[in-house]
Design an enzyme around this catalytic site. Sequence first.
Site, PDB file in Angstrom:
ATOM      1  CG  HIS A  99      -1.354  -3.782   5.012  1.00  0.00           C
ATOM      2  ND1 HIS A  99      -2.522  -3.261   4.747  1.00  0.00           N
ATOM      3  CD2 HIS A  99      -1.800  -4.476   6.210  1.00  0.00           C
ATOM      4  CE1 HIS A  99      -3.569  -3.549   5.474  1.00  0.00           C
ATOM      5  NE2 HIS A  99      -3.229  -4.304   6.461  1.00  0.00           N
ATOM      6  CG  ASP A 122      -0.413 -10.661  11.078  1.00  0.00           C
ATOM      7  OD1 ASP A 122      -0.722 -10.395   9.886  1.00  0.00           O
ATOM      8  OD2 ASP A 122      -1.013 -10.991  12.037  1.00  0.00           O
TER       9      ASP A 122
HETATM   10  C1  SDX Z   1      -3.469  -8.656   7.873  1.00  0.00           C
HETATM   11  O1  SDX Z   1      -6.254  -6.003   4.760  1.00  0.00           O
HETATM   12  C2  SDX Z   1      -6.172  -5.826   6.254  1.00  0.00           C
HETATM   13  O2  SDX Z   1      -6.426  -4.975   6.876  1.00  0.00           O
HETATM   14  C3  SDX Z   1      -5.429  -7.022   6.766  1.00  0.00           C
HETATM   15  C4  SDX Z   1      -4.836  -7.059   8.168  1.00  0.00           C
HETATM   16  C5  SDX Z   1      -6.053  -6.803   9.212  1.00  0.00           C
HETATM   17  O3  SDX Z   1      -6.014  -6.242  10.198  1.00  0.00           O
HETATM   18  O4  SDX Z   1      -7.183  -7.326   8.853  1.00  0.00           O
HETATM   19  O5  SDX Z   1      -4.198  -5.919   8.158  1.00  0.00           O
HETATM   20  C6  SDX Z   1      -4.235  -8.258   8.696  1.00  0.00           C
HETATM   21  O6  SDX Z   1      -3.697  -9.526   7.060  1.00  0.00           O
HETATM   22  C7  SDX Z   1      -2.053  -8.185   7.424  1.00  0.00           C
HETATM   23  C8  SDX Z   1      -1.164  -8.793   6.196  1.00  0.00           C
HETATM   24  C9  SDX Z   1      -0.647 -10.061   6.644  1.00  0.00           C
HETATM   25  N1  SDX Z   1      -0.038 -10.832   5.658  1.00  0.00           N
HETATM   26  C10 SDX Z   1       1.281 -10.905   5.332  1.00  0.00           C
HETATM   27  O7  SDX Z   1       2.139 -10.390   6.105  1.00  0.00           O
HETATM   28  C11 SDX Z   1       1.711 -11.807   4.183  1.00  0.00           C
HETATM   29  C12 SDX Z   1       3.112 -11.282   3.484  1.00  0.00           C
HETATM   30  N2  SDX Z   1       2.221 -10.050   2.735  1.00  0.00           N
HETATM   31  C13 SDX Z   1       1.850 -10.306   1.482  1.00  0.00           C
HETATM   32  O8  SDX Z   1       1.690 -11.413   0.756  1.00  0.00           O
HETATM   33  C14 SDX Z   1       1.162  -8.924   0.849  1.00  0.00           C
HETATM   34  O9  SDX Z   1       1.933  -8.007   1.317  1.00  0.00           O
HETATM   35  C15 SDX Z   1      -0.374  -8.844   1.056  1.00  0.00           C
HETATM   36  C16 SDX Z   1      -1.104  -9.972   0.456  1.00  0.00           C
HETATM   37  C17 SDX Z   1      -0.534  -8.497   2.566  1.00  0.00           C
HETATM   38  C18 SDX Z   1      -0.712  -7.419   0.170  1.00  0.00           C
HETATM   39  O10 SDX Z   1      -0.311  -7.848  -0.968  1.00  0.00           O
HETATM   40  P1  SDX Z   1      -1.014  -7.131  -2.329  1.00  0.00           P
HETATM   41  O11 SDX Z   1      -1.528  -5.694  -1.907  1.00  0.00           O
HETATM   42  O12 SDX Z   1      -1.838  -8.155  -3.128  1.00  0.00           O
HETATM   43  O13 SDX Z   1       0.358  -6.619  -3.040  1.00  0.00           O
HETATM   44  P2  SDX Z   1       1.063  -7.491  -4.182  1.00  0.00           P
HETATM   45  O14 SDX Z   1       0.861  -9.045  -3.609  1.00  0.00           O
HETATM   46  O15 SDX Z   1       0.509  -7.034  -5.533  1.00  0.00           O
HETATM   47  O16 SDX Z   1       2.725  -6.958  -3.823  1.00  0.00           O
HETATM   48  C19 SDX Z   1       3.229  -5.890  -4.734  1.00  0.00           C
HETATM   49  C20 SDX Z   1       4.699  -6.047  -4.730  1.00  0.00           C
HETATM   50  C21 SDX Z   1       4.832  -7.524  -5.409  1.00  0.00           C
HETATM   51  O17 SDX Z   1       6.013  -7.103  -6.106  1.00  0.00           O
HETATM   52  P3  SDX Z   1       6.165  -6.900  -7.838  1.00  0.00           P
HETATM   53  O18 SDX Z   1       5.680  -8.298  -8.149  1.00  0.00           O
HETATM   54  O19 SDX Z   1       5.353  -5.803  -7.827  1.00  0.00           O
HETATM   55  O20 SDX Z   1       7.853  -6.914  -7.949  1.00  0.00           O
HETATM   56  O21 SDX Z   1       5.223  -6.240  -3.487  1.00  0.00           O
HETATM   57  C22 SDX Z   1       5.658  -7.390  -3.181  1.00  0.00           C
HETATM   58  C23 SDX Z   1       5.322  -8.432  -4.193  1.00  0.00           C
HETATM   59  O22 SDX Z   1       5.913  -9.259  -4.445  1.00  0.00           O
HETATM   60  N3  SDX Z   1       5.554  -7.920  -1.697  1.00  0.00           N
HETATM   61  C24 SDX Z   1       6.329  -8.468  -0.937  1.00  0.00           C
HETATM   62  C25 SDX Z   1       5.618  -8.836   0.370  1.00  0.00           C
HETATM   63  N4  SDX Z   1       4.371  -8.209   0.150  1.00  0.00           N
HETATM   64  C26 SDX Z   1       4.193  -7.735  -1.184  1.00  0.00           C
HETATM   65  N5  SDX Z   1       7.646  -8.827  -1.378  1.00  0.00           N
HETATM   66  C27 SDX Z   1       8.236  -9.607  -0.160  1.00  0.00           C
HETATM   67  N6  SDX Z   1       7.690  -9.512   1.000  1.00  0.00           N
HETATM   68  C28 SDX Z   1       6.335  -9.363   1.075  1.00  0.00           C
HETATM   69  N7  SDX Z   1       5.787  -9.606   2.206  1.00  0.00           N
END
Ligand code: SDX
Length: 383
Positions: free
Chosen positions: A266, A320
């Site tokens: 998140h 989710d």
């Molecule tokens: C919702 O914003 C809100 O409030 C949204 C929400 C709402 O109520 O409206 O809460 C609802 O959208 C919840 C989120 C649902 N999305 C997912 O489940 C999709 C999977 N999650 C992500 O792709 C990710 O966690 C985000 C997009 C939600 C947040 O990503 P960020 O803040 O941009 O973080 P990032 O992409 O820069 O990741 C940071 C690190 C990375 O690793 P490094 O490159 O630093 O080594 O964390 C890793 C990412 O690869 N990472 C994950 C991961 N999410 C982040 N690794 C594995 N699995 C994941 N799900």
Amino acid sequence: MSLATAPAPSFDKGLANTVAAETQMSFIDGGKGVLEYVGIDIDALARNSTFEETVFLLWNRRLPTAQELKSFTEGLRAEYDLPAGMLELIRTMPRDATPMHALRTLVSALALHDSEADAEGEDANARKAIRMLARTPALIAGFDRHRKGKPFVAPDRTLSMAANFLWMLNGAKPTDAVARALDVCLILHADHGLNASTFAGRVTISTLSDLYSAITTAIGTLKGPLHGGANEEVMIMLREIGSLDRVEPYIMERLARKDRIMGFGHRVYKAYDPRATYLKTFARQVAADTGNLALYEMSRRIEEIMAREVAAKGIYPNVDFYSATTYHSIGIDLDLFTCMFAMSRIAGWAGHCIEQLDGNRLIRPAAAYVGPHGQPWVPVSDR
Ligand code: SDX
């Protein structure tokens, strides 16, 4: 603020460290995993409130009296029915259309049947918000009945938002337990600060466009798998895994590929998403009641592996992850999961749009130009 005194603009990719609005609706402490709606903890609301009461709380910044809740609920139910013409529009839709494309189109089309669509002012917008919130269940259920070749089921004004949706979707009254499961999901998804779809809606309304346009913007934004589309992706993942013994190899292989595991991580929460906390216990009960415990056990195993492998990076289940199991357990089709999210979040989107208009300033950030300068125009014959 004059240009001379304005601070130099700074580039904040994804606006992760930018405060772009003030709100009185939901408070999030991402480090501690806290979510409050108007100061009331989400866990207390999920256990004790109803979606209708929660919407009143978000829109009025306080809980309703018994009489106020009765009147508000009656006002919502009075708008359950779709305007003439909307069912005909649903009938023209391809049966294999993606439900979120259908929903975005149908909510947008509601504006064609609302004489107040372009009316300004908080009272007019409050009436439009009630119409969109009250009618969205019928739009979703109507499209699903259409695509399955089933007759439409008219809304039942004696039923709550959750129960009425399930009635129109299935043509049968839901059990209290199933209706309550959806009601809890609607409470948990109603608002969440300046998430991507809420921000998109605020940008639209900040131009003084209308509320239907702003909600349409938000629906299109919610659809993405990084946002509201994640709940469907969680279910697709669970189906791909297939059985409990395949969870570990599947997840480890995905992590090795640096894939994102849907339903985890998140932008704000670096602790357990408090909505997932309650939903996890609730999902187990619903899964047990509906014969879906195997699915729940797979989800729990995924969580164990992710805790071992990536919790140190602040990656925990988000709302989710267990909403997918819950929706599946109460018989919602996978490709309607994000529509469920939208059905609830219209409450937050509309509340934020009305908040945006109070002291509005056009939302228009800067872009850093990184292209060339001083280029000549070259005749096409010389290119
Ligand atoms: C919702 O914003 C809100 O409030 C949204 C929400 C709402 O109520 O409206 O809460 C609802 O959208 C919840 C989120 C649902 N999305 C997912 O489940 C999709 C999977 N999650 C992500 O792709 C990710 O966690 C985000 C997009 C939600 C947040 O990503 P960020 O803040 O941009 O973080 P990032 O992409 O820069 O990741 C940071 C690190 C990375 O690793 P490094 O490159 O630093 O080594 O964390 C890793 C990412 O690869 N990472 C994950 C991961 N999410 C982040 N690794 C594995 N699995 C994941 N799900």
